[in-house]
Scaffold this motif. Structure first.
Motif, PDB file in Angstrom:
ATOM      1  N   LEU A  56     -24.146  18.894  42.995  1.00  0.00           N
ATOM      2  CA  LEU A  56     -23.410  17.792  42.386  1.00  0.00           C
ATOM      3  C   LEU A  56     -24.048  17.394  41.058  1.00  0.00           C
ATOM      4  CD1 LEU A  56     -21.296  15.483  42.525  1.00  0.00           C
ATOM      5  CD2 LEU A  56     -23.006  14.158  43.798  1.00  0.00           C
ATOM      6  N   VAL A  57     -25.372  17.297  41.042  1.00  0.00           N
ATOM      7  CA  VAL A  57     -26.080  16.919  39.826  1.00  0.00           C
ATOM      8  C   VAL A  57     -25.894  17.983  38.753  1.00  0.00           C
ATOM      9  CG1 VAL A  57     -28.382  16.555  38.831  1.00  0.00           C
ATOM     10  CG2 VAL A  57     -27.763  15.464  40.996  1.00  0.00           C
ATOM     11  N   GLU A  58     -25.909  19.255  39.152  1.00  0.00           N
ATOM     12  CA  GLU A  58     -25.666  20.337  38.192  1.00  0.00           C
ATOM     13  C   GLU A  58     -24.301  20.169  37.541  1.00  0.00           C
ATOM     14  OE1 GLU A  58     -25.479  25.217  38.253  1.00  0.00           O
ATOM     15  OE2 GLU A  58     -24.567  24.064  39.876  1.00  0.00           O
ATOM     16  N   ARG A  59     -23.274  19.913  38.350  1.00  0.00           N
ATOM     17  CA  ARG A  59     -21.921  19.765  37.819  1.00  0.00           C
ATOM     18  C   ARG A  59     -21.831  18.568  36.875  1.00  0.00           C
ATOM     19  NH1 ARG A  59     -19.273  19.313  42.376  1.00  0.00           N
ATOM     20  NH2 ARG A  59     -18.800  17.084  42.311  1.00  0.00           N
ATOM     21  N   ARG A  60     -22.462  17.472  37.271  1.00  0.00           N
ATOM     22  CA  ARG A  60     -22.424  16.273  36.426  1.00  0.00           C
ATOM     23  C   ARG A  60     -23.222  16.466  35.143  1.00  0.00           C
ATOM     24  NH1 ARG A  60     -22.913  11.508  41.082  1.00  0.00           N
ATOM     25  NH2 ARG A  60     -20.713  11.591  41.692  1.00  0.00           N
ATOM     26  N   ALA A  61     -24.365  17.129  35.243  1.00  0.00           N
ATOM     27  CA  ALA A  61     -25.159  17.393  34.040  1.00  0.00           C
ATOM     28  C   ALA A  61     -24.370  18.259  33.065  1.00  0.00           C
ATOM     29  CB  ALA A  61     -26.476  18.062  34.418  1.00  0.00           C
ATOM     30  N   LYS A  74     -20.701  29.308  30.060  1.00  0.00           N
ATOM     31  CA  LYS A  74     -22.098  29.625  30.333  1.00  0.00           C
ATOM     32  C   LYS A  74     -22.891  28.344  30.557  1.00  0.00           C
ATOM     33  CE  LYS A  74     -21.516  34.065  29.392  1.00  0.00           C
ATOM     34  NZ  LYS A  74     -21.692  35.161  30.384  1.00  0.00           N
ATOM     35  N   GLU A  75     -24.013  28.473  31.271  1.00  0.00           N
ATOM     36  CA  GLU A  75     -24.833  27.306  31.606  1.00  0.00           C
ATOM     37  C   GLU A  75     -25.968  27.107  30.603  1.00  0.00           C
ATOM     38  OE1 GLU A  75     -26.154  28.139  35.575  1.00  0.00           O
ATOM     39  OE2 GLU A  75     -24.288  27.476  36.491  1.00  0.00           O
ATOM     40  N   PHE A  76     -25.676  27.243  29.323  1.00  0.00           N
ATOM     41  CA  PHE A  76     -26.702  27.127  28.289  1.00  0.00           C
ATOM     42  C   PHE A  76     -26.378  25.948  27.372  1.00  0.00           C
ATOM     43  CE2 PHE A  76     -26.831  31.545  29.660  1.00  0.00           C
ATOM     44  CZ  PHE A  76     -28.194  31.743  29.841  1.00  0.00           C
ATOM     45  N   PHE A  77     -27.432  25.183  27.020  1.00  0.00           N
ATOM     46  CA  PHE A  77     -27.243  23.949  26.276  1.00  0.00           C
ATOM     47  C   PHE A  77     -28.248  23.846  25.138  1.00  0.00           C
ATOM     48  CE2 PHE A  77     -25.779  23.516  30.560  1.00  0.00           C
ATOM     49  CZ  PHE A  77     -24.574  22.841  30.443  1.00  0.00           C
ATOM     50  N   ASP A  78     -27.755  23.410  24.008  1.00  0.00           N
ATOM     51  CA  ASP A  78     -28.601  23.195  22.831  1.00  0.00           C
ATOM     52  C   ASP A  78     -29.108  21.755  22.886  1.00  0.00           C
ATOM     53  OD1 ASP A  78     -29.873  23.172  20.431  1.00  0.00           O
ATOM     54  OD2 ASP A  78     -28.116  23.633  19.206  1.00  0.00           O
ATOM     55  N   ILE A  79     -30.227  21.563  23.556  1.00  0.00           N
ATOM     56  CA  ILE A  79     -30.759  20.232  23.814  1.00  0.00           C
ATOM     57  C   ILE A  79     -32.262  20.338  24.015  1.00  0.00           C
ATOM     58  CG2 ILE A  79     -30.343  20.433  26.296  1.00  0.00           C
ATOM     59  CD1 ILE A  79     -29.722  17.462  26.377  1.00  0.00           C
ATOM     60  N   ALA A  84     -33.121  16.952  28.384  1.00  0.00           N
ATOM     61  CA  ALA A  84     -32.544  17.580  29.573  1.00  0.00           C
ATOM     62  C   ALA A  84     -33.189  17.034  30.841  1.00  0.00           C
ATOM     63  CB  ALA A  84     -32.715  19.095  29.493  1.00  0.00           C
ATOM     64  N   ILE A  85     -34.505  16.899  30.845  1.00  0.00           N
ATOM     65  CA  ILE A  85     -35.212  16.366  32.011  1.00  0.00           C
ATOM     66  C   ILE A  85     -34.784  14.926  32.275  1.00  0.00           C
ATOM     67  CG2 ILE A  85     -37.478  15.660  32.893  1.00  0.00           C
ATOM     68  CD1 ILE A  85     -38.663  18.102  31.472  1.00  0.00           C
ATOM     69  N   ALA A 143     -28.816   5.847  31.286  1.00  0.00           N
ATOM     70  CA  ALA A 143     -29.157   7.189  31.744  1.00  0.00           C
ATOM     71  C   ALA A 143     -29.191   8.236  30.652  1.00  0.00           C
ATOM     72  CB  ALA A 143     -28.184   7.633  32.838  1.00  0.00           C
ATOM     73  N   VAL A 144     -28.180   8.274  29.835  1.00  0.00           N
ATOM     74  CA  VAL A 144     -28.035   9.396  28.930  1.00  0.00           C
ATOM     75  C   VAL A 144     -27.941   8.975  27.474  1.00  0.00           C
ATOM     76  CG1 VAL A 144     -27.093  11.046  30.579  1.00  0.00           C
ATOM     77  CG2 VAL A 144     -25.571   9.405  29.522  1.00  0.00           C
ATOM     78  N   LYS A 145     -28.556   7.845  27.131  1.00  0.00           N
ATOM     79  CA  LYS A 145     -28.538   7.410  25.741  1.00  0.00           C
ATOM     80  C   LYS A 145     -29.177   8.440  24.826  1.00  0.00           C
ATOM     81  CE  LYS A 145     -28.265   2.375  25.908  1.00  0.00           C
ATOM     82  NZ  LYS A 145     -28.931   1.101  25.550  1.00  0.00           N
ATOM     83  N   MET A 146     -30.151   9.177  25.361  1.00  0.00           N
ATOM     84  CA  MET A 146     -30.855  10.152  24.537  1.00  0.00           C
ATOM     85  C   MET A 146     -29.925  11.260  24.069  1.00  0.00           C
ATOM     86  SD  MET A 146     -34.445  10.417  26.646  1.00  0.00           S
ATOM     87  CE  MET A 146     -35.190  11.571  25.527  1.00  0.00           C
ATOM     88  N   THR A 147     -28.844  11.487  24.800  1.00  0.00           N
ATOM     89  CA  THR A 147     -27.909  12.550  24.430  1.00  0.00           C
ATOM     90  C   THR A 147     -26.768  12.027  23.562  1.00  0.00           C
ATOM     91  OG1 THR A 147     -26.449  12.255  26.319  1.00  0.00           O
ATOM     92  CG2 THR A 147     -28.366  13.662  26.639  1.00  0.00           C
TER      93      THR A 147
END
Length: 226
Positions: A56-61, A74-79, A84-85, A143-147
């Protein structure tokens, strides 16, 4: 035992990371990735964390990081690794601690007899109420302000399917309908005759709805998770 993991590879420029989940030991999963003959270097395990909600966390991330995704398939992200952590840890904590649906919601009296535009059906109102019950407000907003993203909550078609005892496909269509309407949804308050936008953002991805309420609308609602 399921883990969510982050892996890097020096063959990728700009610090591109792979974010995935595995029922195996993360190091074994990363070793298996390295066996591909199309990659000149081995993958490096940068981070992993156990969670019974790893899938579930993978899908939400993957959903909330869609703007950082290198390829939609693909499961690759420029971050950055720290970003990411941060996202993964917050989403795991949310799923394990704060992900429950509120059993009660509250609405300001001015909202109860308000006029919605576009007009909402009874089914749509039920879904809006469910979204309010699923909202975590400040916990996920941090939670995700950094992104560059801020989120108030998640709601899956599986949850809707179980609660309303309908087919999962019908639940998914309902969430998609709310997402389409939500982009333009406004409410005119009955007493003040003030019109406010409901959502700052609302998105749907692979069976999951997530949203950010307009600040003015937040003051009109609540649930017993707060």
């Amino acid at each position: 035992m399921t883990h969510i993991y982050i892996a890097s590879n020096q063959a990728f420029t700009n610090g591109i990371l792979k974010i995935g989940s595995t029922s195996n030991t993360p190091s074994i999963r990363v070793d298996s990735l390295s066996k591909s003959t199309s990659i000149p270097y081995n993958f490096k395990l940068e981070y992993s964390r156990f969670s019974e909600y790893a899938k579930l966390v993978e899908r939400r991330a993957h959903a909330v990081l869609y703007g950082h995704r290198v390829n939609a398939n693909k499961e690759f992200f420029d971050i950055s690794l720290n970003e990411a952590i941060h996202v993964i840890d917050t989403l795991i904590d949310y799923a394990e601690i704060d992900g429950a649906i509120g059993t009660r919601i509250s609405k300001h009296s001015d909202l109860i007899s308000a006029w919605w535009e576009p007009q909402l059906s009874a089914r749509d109102i039920n879904l809006i109420n469910f979204i309010i019950a699923s909202t975590s407000f400040l916990s996920l907003r941090k939670a995700v302000k950094m992104t560059g993203l801020i989120i108030d909550g998640f709601l899956s078609s599986s949850t809707i399917s179980k609660f309303f005892k309908i087919e999962k496909s019908s639940a998914a269509e309902g969430l998609k309908r709310i997402q389409r309407k939500g982009m333009k949804l406004e409410v005119t308050l009955s007493k003040s005759n003030t019109t406010i936008k409901v959502f700052q953002d609302i998105q749907y991805h692979r069976g999951e709805l997530w949203w950010l309420f307009n600040d003015e609308f937040v003051y009109l609602i609540g649930n017993n998770k707060l």
